[in-house]
Design a protein around this motif. Structure first.
Motif, mmCIF file in Angstrom:
data_model
loop_
_atom_site.group_PDB
_atom_site.id
_atom_site.type_symbol
_atom_site.label_atom_id
_atom_site.label_comp_id
_atom_site.label_asym_id
_atom_site.label_seq_id
_atom_site.Cartn_x
_atom_site.Cartn_y
_atom_site.Cartn_z
ATOM 1 N N LEU A 24 0.824 -1.212 0.000
ATOM 2 C CA LEU A 24 0.000 0.000 0.000
ATOM 3 C C LEU A 24 0.858 1.262 0.000
ATOM 4 O O LEU A 24 0.521 2.251 -0.650
ATOM 5 N N HIS A 25 1.948 1.237 0.711
ATOM 6 C CA HIS A 25 2.850 2.391 0.781
ATOM 7 C C HIS A 25 3.450 2.668 -0.589
ATOM 8 O O HIS A 25 3.545 3.821 -1.017
ATOM 9 N N GLU A 26 3.848 1.607 -1.289
ATOM 10 C CA GLU A 26 4.492 1.765 -2.593
ATOM 11 C C GLU A 26 3.489 1.936 -3.731
ATOM 12 O O GLU A 26 3.770 2.638 -4.698
ATOM 13 N N GLY A 27 2.317 1.273 -3.614
ATOM 14 C CA GLY A 27 1.380 1.269 -4.727
ATOM 15 C C GLY A 27 0.173 2.166 -4.572
ATOM 16 O O GLY A 27 -0.597 2.335 -5.512
ATOM 17 N N GLY A 28 -0.023 2.729 -3.390
ATOM 18 C CA GLY A 28 -1.190 3.576 -3.177
ATOM 19 C C GLY A 28 -2.434 2.750 -2.888
ATOM 20 O O GLY A 28 -2.372 1.526 -2.722
ATOM 21 N N ALA A 29 -3.562 3.425 -2.824
ATOM 22 C CA ALA A 29 -4.830 2.780 -2.522
ATOM 23 C C ALA A 29 -5.149 1.710 -3.562
ATOM 24 O O ALA A 29 -4.907 1.904 -4.754
ATOM 25 N N MET A 30 -5.670 0.580 -3.091
ATOM 26 C CA MET A 30 -6.043 -0.489 -4.023
ATOM 27 C C MET A 30 -7.068 -1.428 -3.404
ATOM 28 O O MET A 30 -7.279 -1.413 -2.191
ATOM 29 N N GLU A 31 -7.642 -2.241 -4.253
ATOM 30 C CA GLU A 31 -8.631 -3.222 -3.814
ATOM 31 C C GLU A 31 -7.929 -4.453 -3.235
ATOM 32 O O GLU A 31 -6.779 -4.737 -3.578
ATOM 33 N N PRO A 32 -8.640 -5.178 -2.376
ATOM 34 C CA PRO A 32 -8.041 -6.354 -1.745
ATOM 35 C C PRO A 32 -7.460 -7.380 -2.726
ATOM 36 O O PRO A 32 -6.407 -7.961 -2.454
ATOM 37 N N THR A 33 -8.120 -7.604 -3.847
ATOM 38 C CA THR A 33 -7.609 -8.591 -4.803
ATOM 39 C C THR A 33 -6.213 -8.209 -5.290
ATOM 40 O O THR A 33 -5.318 -9.052 -5.364
ATOM 41 N N ALA A 34 -6.016 -6.940 -5.596
ATOM 42 C CA ALA A 34 -4.696 -6.480 -6.051
ATOM 43 C C ALA A 34 -3.668 -6.609 -4.933
ATOM 44 O O ALA A 34 -2.527 -7.018 -5.173
ATOM 45 N N ILE A 35 -4.081 -6.285 -3.707
ATOM 46 C CA ILE A 35 -3.159 -6.410 -2.576
ATOM 47 C C ILE A 35 -2.739 -7.860 -2.404
ATOM 48 O O ILE A 35 -1.558 -8.157 -2.212
ATOM 49 N N SER A 36 -3.705 -8.783 -2.484
ATOM 50 C CA SER A 36 -3.384 -10.197 -2.273
ATOM 51 C C SER A 36 -2.393 -10.695 -3.316
ATOM 52 O O SER A 36 -1.476 -11.450 -2.999
#
Length: 130
Positions: A24-36
């Motif tokens: 999240l720090h490197e990529g900014g706000a995102m949806e859970p699927t992208a985070i996973s």
């Protein structure tokens, strides 16, 4: 991983929580699927991790702007501060590992890990057919 676990224990986060915060720090706000996908975590595990991070006030969940059934996860300033204040220690630990292994063996390790990631993404039947 021992030294990294010690560092993370000092700031009361797990390895998985750290990975999510870094994504999240490197990529900014995102949806859970992208985070996973980016943190290499299964969605059910991520759900529990997000709950803990939210309890610690390190992230917030916001409704998706165009689809209220979806969520967008955002790192808070507290989460950013945690990453920022520990990033150099994490980099020093990684550099120490690289030095102790030697640059060639460290590069080989990274290559093998990248290859492992590709193997996991390739269907078994495709691997066996080669």
């Amino acid at each position: 991983m021992g030294p990294i676990r010690t560092m993370l224990a000092d700031v009361d986060v797990t390895e998985q929580q750290w990975r999510v915060l870094r994504v999240l720090h490197e990529g900014g706000a995102m949806e859970p699927t992208a985070i996973s996908e980016m943190a290499c975590l299964l969605l059910p595990s991520l759900t529990r991790i997000l709950q803990k991070l939210e309890e610690k006030k390190l992230i917030v969940r916001n409704p998706h702007p165009s689809d209220k059934r979806r969520q967008v996860i955002v790192i808070t300033q507290t989460g950013r501060d945690l990453i920022d204040s520990n990033q150099s220690a994490a980099q020093e630990l990684a550099e120490d590992l690289r030095v102790r292994m030697g640059p060639d063996r460290y590069a080989l390790l990274l290559d093998l890990l990248a290859e492992l990631e590709n193997i996991e993404e390739t269907p078994r039947e495709q691997v066996l057919a080669k």
